[in-house]
Design a protein around this motif. Sequence first.
Motif, PDB file in Angstrom:
ATOM      1  N   LEU A  57       0.854  -1.176   0.000  1.00 26.11           N
ATOM      2  CA  LEU A  57       0.000   0.000   0.000  1.00 26.11           C
ATOM      3  C   LEU A  57       0.897   1.235   0.000  1.00 26.11           C
ATOM      4  N   LEU A  58       0.671   2.104  -0.982  1.00 30.05           N
ATOM      5  CA  LEU A  58       1.497   3.298  -1.150  1.00 30.05           C
ATOM      6  C   LEU A  58       0.692   4.559  -0.851  1.00 30.05           C
ATOM      7  N   SER A  59       1.342   5.704  -0.920  1.00 27.83           N
ATOM      8  CA  SER A  59       0.670   6.989  -0.729  1.00 27.83           C
ATOM      9  C   SER A  59      -0.517   7.120  -1.683  1.00 27.83           C
ATOM     10  N   ALA A  60      -1.479   7.962  -1.296  1.00 30.46           N
ATOM     11  CA  ALA A  60      -2.676   8.230  -2.105  1.00 30.46           C
ATOM     12  C   ALA A  60      -3.485   6.963  -2.367  1.00 30.46           C
ATOM     13  N   ASN A  61      -3.346   6.000  -1.450  1.00 32.37           N
ATOM     14  CA  ASN A  61      -4.132   4.753  -1.500  1.00 32.37           C
ATOM     15  C   ASN A  61      -3.861   3.908  -2.737  1.00 32.37           C
ATOM     16  N   HIS A  62      -2.631   3.947  -3.244  1.00 34.62           N
ATOM     17  CA  HIS A  62      -2.244   3.102  -4.366  1.00 34.62           C
ATOM     18  C   HIS A  62      -1.904   1.700  -3.840  1.00 34.62           C
ATOM     19  N   LYS A  63      -2.543   0.699  -4.392  1.00 35.23           N
ATOM     20  CA  LYS A  63      -2.324  -0.691  -3.991  1.00 35.23           C
ATOM     21  C   LYS A  63      -1.671  -1.434  -5.150  1.00 35.23           C
ATOM     22  N   VAL A  64      -0.450  -1.931  -4.937  1.00 35.54           N
ATOM     23  CA  VAL A  64       0.347  -2.509  -6.017  1.00 35.54           C
ATOM     24  C   VAL A  64       0.723  -3.948  -5.682  1.00 35.54           C
ATOM     25  N   PRO A  65       0.573  -4.879  -6.640  1.00 36.49           N
ATOM     26  CA  PRO A  65       0.942  -6.274  -6.368  1.00 36.49           C
ATOM     27  C   PRO A  65       2.453  -6.479  -6.317  1.00 36.49           C
ATOM     28  N   VAL A  66       2.887  -7.399  -5.461  1.00 42.48           N
ATOM     29  CA  VAL A  66       4.295  -7.796  -5.391  1.00 42.48           C
ATOM     30  C   VAL A  66       4.393  -9.222  -5.926  1.00 42.48           C
ATOM     31  N   SER A  67       5.210  -9.423  -6.959  1.00 42.19           N
ATOM     32  CA  SER A  67       5.338 -10.750  -7.565  1.00 42.19           C
ATOM     33  C   SER A  67       5.767 -11.774  -6.517  1.00 42.19           C
ATOM     34  N   ARG A  68       5.234 -12.975  -6.632  1.00 41.98           N
ATOM     35  CA  ARG A  68       5.549 -14.028  -5.663  1.00 41.98           C
ATOM     36  C   ARG A  68       7.049 -14.283  -5.599  1.00 41.98           C
ATOM     37  N   ASN A  69       7.712 -14.292  -6.772  1.00 39.46           N
ATOM     38  CA  ASN A  69       9.149 -14.596  -6.796  1.00 39.46           C
ATOM     39  C   ASN A  69      10.023 -13.429  -6.359  1.00 39.46           C
ATOM     40  N   ARG A  70       9.411 -12.267  -6.058  1.00 40.86           N
ATOM     41  CA  ARG A  70      10.194 -11.114  -5.604  1.00 40.86           C
ATOM     42  C   ARG A  70       9.872 -10.717  -4.165  1.00 40.86           C
ATOM     43  N   ARG A  71       8.915 -11.415  -3.556  1.00 43.11           N
ATOM     44  CA  ARG A  71       8.439 -10.990  -2.241  1.00 43.11           C
ATOM     45  C   ARG A  71       9.514 -11.074  -1.167  1.00 43.11           C
ATOM     46  N   GLN A  72      10.215 -12.200  -1.095  1.00 43.49           N
ATOM     47  CA  GLN A  72      11.188 -12.367  -0.026  1.00 43.49           C
ATOM     48  C   GLN A  72      12.331 -11.359  -0.143  1.00 43.49           C
ATOM     49  N   GLU A  73      12.821 -11.184  -1.361  1.00 38.01           N
ATOM     50  CA  GLU A  73      13.901 -10.215  -1.574  1.00 38.01           C
ATOM     51  C   GLU A  73      13.429  -8.801  -1.246  1.00 38.01           C
ATOM     52  N   PHE A  74      12.191  -8.515  -1.612  1.00 35.62           N
ATOM     53  CA  PHE A  74      11.619  -7.203  -1.338  1.00 35.62           C
ATOM     54  C   PHE A  74      11.512  -6.965   0.158  1.00 35.62           C
ATOM     55  N   LEU A  75      11.021  -7.949   0.881  1.00 39.58           N
ATOM     56  CA  LEU A  75      10.863  -7.824   2.340  1.00 39.58           C
ATOM     57  C   LEU A  75      12.236  -7.697   3.010  1.00 39.58           C
ATOM     58  N   ASN A  76      13.208  -8.451   2.514  1.00 34.87           N
ATOM     59  CA  ASN A  76      14.573  -8.343   3.070  1.00 34.87           C
ATOM     60  C   ASN A  76      15.132  -6.941   2.833  1.00 34.87           C
ATOM     61  N   ASN A  77      14.802  -6.392   1.664  1.00 31.19           N
ATOM     62  CA  ASN A  77      15.247  -5.041   1.330  1.00 31.19           C
ATOM     63  C   ASN A  77      14.635  -4.015   2.272  1.00 31.19           C
ATOM     64  N   LEU A  78      13.370  -4.202   2.612  1.00 28.87           N
ATOM     65  CA  LEU A  78      12.690  -3.277   3.515  1.00 28.87           C
ATOM     66  C   LEU A  78      13.279  -3.328   4.925  1.00 28.87           C
ATOM     67  N   LYS A  79      13.675  -4.533   5.335  1.00 31.29           N
ATOM     68  CA  LYS A  79      14.233  -4.706   6.688  1.00 31.29           C
ATOM     69  C   LYS A  79      15.630  -4.120   6.786  1.00 31.29           C
ATOM     70  N   GLY A  80      16.243  -3.911   5.599  1.00 30.04           N
ATOM     71  CA  GLY A  80      17.564  -3.269   5.545  1.00 30.04           C
ATOM     72  C   GLY A  80      18.693  -4.173   5.949  1.00 30.04           C
TER      73      GLY A  80
END
Length: 248
Positions: free
Chosen positions: A225-248
């Motif tokens: 969920l992004l600013s201005a209520n934008h809801k964007v899908p996260v590809s299944r094969n990119r989710r873990q890497e994305f979450l790891n990126n967020l955790k820094g």
Amino acid sequence: MTTIKTILIDDERKALAILKNKIERLCPNIEVIAETQSPKDAIELINSLQPQLIFLDISMPEINGFDLLKKFDKPNFEIIFATAFDTYAIEAIKHCAIGYLVKPIDNNDLVAAVNNAAKNIEEKTALQKNQLLIENLGVQTFQMKKMVIPSTEGLEFVKIANIIHCEGIDGYTKIHFTTHKPILSSQSIGHFNKLLKNQDFYLVHKSHLINLEHIEKYLNEGYVLLSANHKVPVSRNRRQEFLNNLKG
């Protein structure tokens, strides 16, 4: 054929000779009206000869290419920068849609850069882009810089911090903002990924590049969920890497 009045500026004699030779062989629409190894002389030549295009080396003693550009109140000439591989310099130039060549200069890259410069000269966009580059060079924070976006209507000059996300649609890209209605760009999502991916942006889906500064929440069902209520899908094969990126 209409020729383009051009000045070549490079502090290295050999590099200048190689560039001139390539231009003479490969670019019949270029008329070299002056060349110099001195940045100070270059300023005088540009003021007196009023070229339509300059080839400008970035790394020069006393006055580098960027500082030389700052010497002009209204730099309304097209520029093709020449540089050894310099990530910072290239990123700065690309965000402003200004031409550049990496040394040693490839023949095909030279021809493509000249063709693009000729098109830009017809469209008279040099002054705005050059002024944007000068403005960005004085800004330390990436999000506060501006970039040029080729749209279906022309060139848009936008602040990066205002971009929520880029959405790929049939080879075009719809860019969503916090401040105004979306822009449809003639460039692909791949173009914007290359331009922004290492700078606070992440490709969460093959069709969605998001500004990490606008994340409000990650939803367990695989959406962000992004600013201005934008809801964007996260590809299944990119989710873990994305979450790891967020955790820094």
